[in-house]
Design an enzyme around this catalytic site. Structure first.
Site, PDB file in Angstrom:
ATOM      1  N   GLY A   1      -9.221   3.513  -7.628  1.00  0.00           N
ATOM      2  CA  GLY A   1      -8.465   4.663  -8.123  1.00  0.00           C
ATOM      3  C   GLY A   1      -8.634   4.859  -9.628  1.00  0.00           C
TER       4      GLY A   1
ATOM      5  CG  HIS B   1      -3.341   1.344  -1.925  1.00  0.00           C
ATOM      6  ND1 HIS B   1      -2.018   1.203  -2.252  1.00  0.00           N
ATOM      7  CD2 HIS B   1      -4.029   0.548  -2.790  1.00  0.00           C
ATOM      8  CE1 HIS B   1      -1.898   0.350  -3.254  1.00  0.00           C
ATOM      9  NE2 HIS B   1      -3.103  -0.055  -3.610  1.00  0.00           N
TER      10      HIS B   1
ATOM     11  CG  LEU C   1      -1.849  -1.216   1.348  1.00  0.00           C
ATOM     12  CD1 LEU C   1      -2.776  -1.052   2.549  1.00  0.00           C
ATOM     13  CD2 LEU C   1      -2.663  -1.445   0.070  1.00  0.00           C
TER      14      LEU C   1
END
Ligand code: PAF
Length: 276
Positions: free
Chosen positions: A143, A33, A29
């Site tokens: 995303g 994130h 991550l």
């Protein structure tokens, strides 16, 4: 923050929540994130993050074995960003012996990344549908960097009447414009400098479009010329209808400009939307 290791634990936890925001990840991550988790924590009373390196979305010659696994750091990032619980299933839980069922979104999954990574989106849609069924979330967060993934998942949610809202959040970038990605950590110093070429190429197309150039016969060569100066191998650079992913001659509607390119041996993707 709770760590949930089994599907049963997730179901029990979910039963005690009113609304849940869900952020599916493959771990490793980063701030991109974190931005999804923060958005979910702002929108929902509880946020579940899943960390699962999904083997079915990797091709036989891709980086599944060396995909970064950084669970301790991931858990810290989740907690700091406001997650309430993290689900860390293993492969045998998600794909038990005898597993035979797949979710396929026709056509959209065959273009762009789907044409150079056959079967990739079949793996993504299947694991995400499974995770949606397990998490029973109210909203799920993805995303914009993975624009094709977001488009395909939106189609899947709509076509299969999945009862949740899909929220797509802006790409998070380094100061020089490089889109954050778990794969950026593979880049050496020289590759890291050249990786910014993807963003520079997209920014040039945005500039030309703002200045009045709408013909893709002009925009496309401008995109590729800049990429040629920076990347080692172009996988694709396309200017397509943002809904159908079909090539366009003219930017006269929302248009996705999408790139995948190798810098060293690392495959990076980036995109922008113009004509909105
Ligand atoms: O975007 C990702 O990290 C993955 O494709 C996802 C959505 C977690 C499915 O494995």
């Amino acid at each position: 923050m709770k760590t949930l290791n089994t599907i049963e634990e997730v179901r029990a936890w979910r039963g005690a929540q009113a609304e849940v925001g869900f952020v599916p990840t493959m771990g490793a991550l980063h701030e991109g994130h974190a931005s999804l988790i923060r958005r979910s924590a702002a929108d929902n009373p509880a946020t579940l993050v899943s960390v699962f390196v999904n083997p079915t979305q990797f091709g036989p010659n891709e980086d599944l074995a060396k995909y970064p696994r950084t669970l301790d750091a991931d858990l810290k990032l989740c907690e700091a960003a406001g997650a309430t619980a993290v689900f860390t299933p293993d492969k045998s839980m998600m794909y038990p012996p005898g597993f035979r069922s797949w979710v396929i979104v026709d056509e959209l999954g065959d273009r762009l990344c789907g044409s150079s990574r056959p079967g990739h989106f079949k793996g993504v849609t299947t694991v995400v549908a499974k995770l949606f069924n397990i998490a029973q979330a109210t909203r799920a967060y993805f995303g914009q960097k993975d624009a094709q993934q977001a488009l395909i998942l939106r189609r899947m949610v709509s076509d299969l009447n999945l009862p949740l809202e899909l929220v797509v959040c802006p790409t998070v970038r380094e100061a020089d414009g490089l889109a954050l990605s778990s794969r950026n950590r593979y880049l050496n110093e020289d590759e890291r400098k050249r990786a910014v070429g993807l963003h520079k190429a997209l920014a040039e197309v945005e500039r030309l479009f703002k200045a009045g150039t709408t013909k893709t016969a002009i925009l496309h060569p401008a995109l590729v010329t800049i990429l040629d100066d920076y990347v080692d191998k172009l996988d694709y650079a396309e200017i397509v209808d943002a809904d159908s992913l079909q090539p366009l001659d003219e930017v006269d509607r929302p248009t996705l400009v999408a790139i995948a390119a190798f810098v060293g041996s690392t495959r990076l993707i980036d995109n922008t939307i113009i004509g909105v």
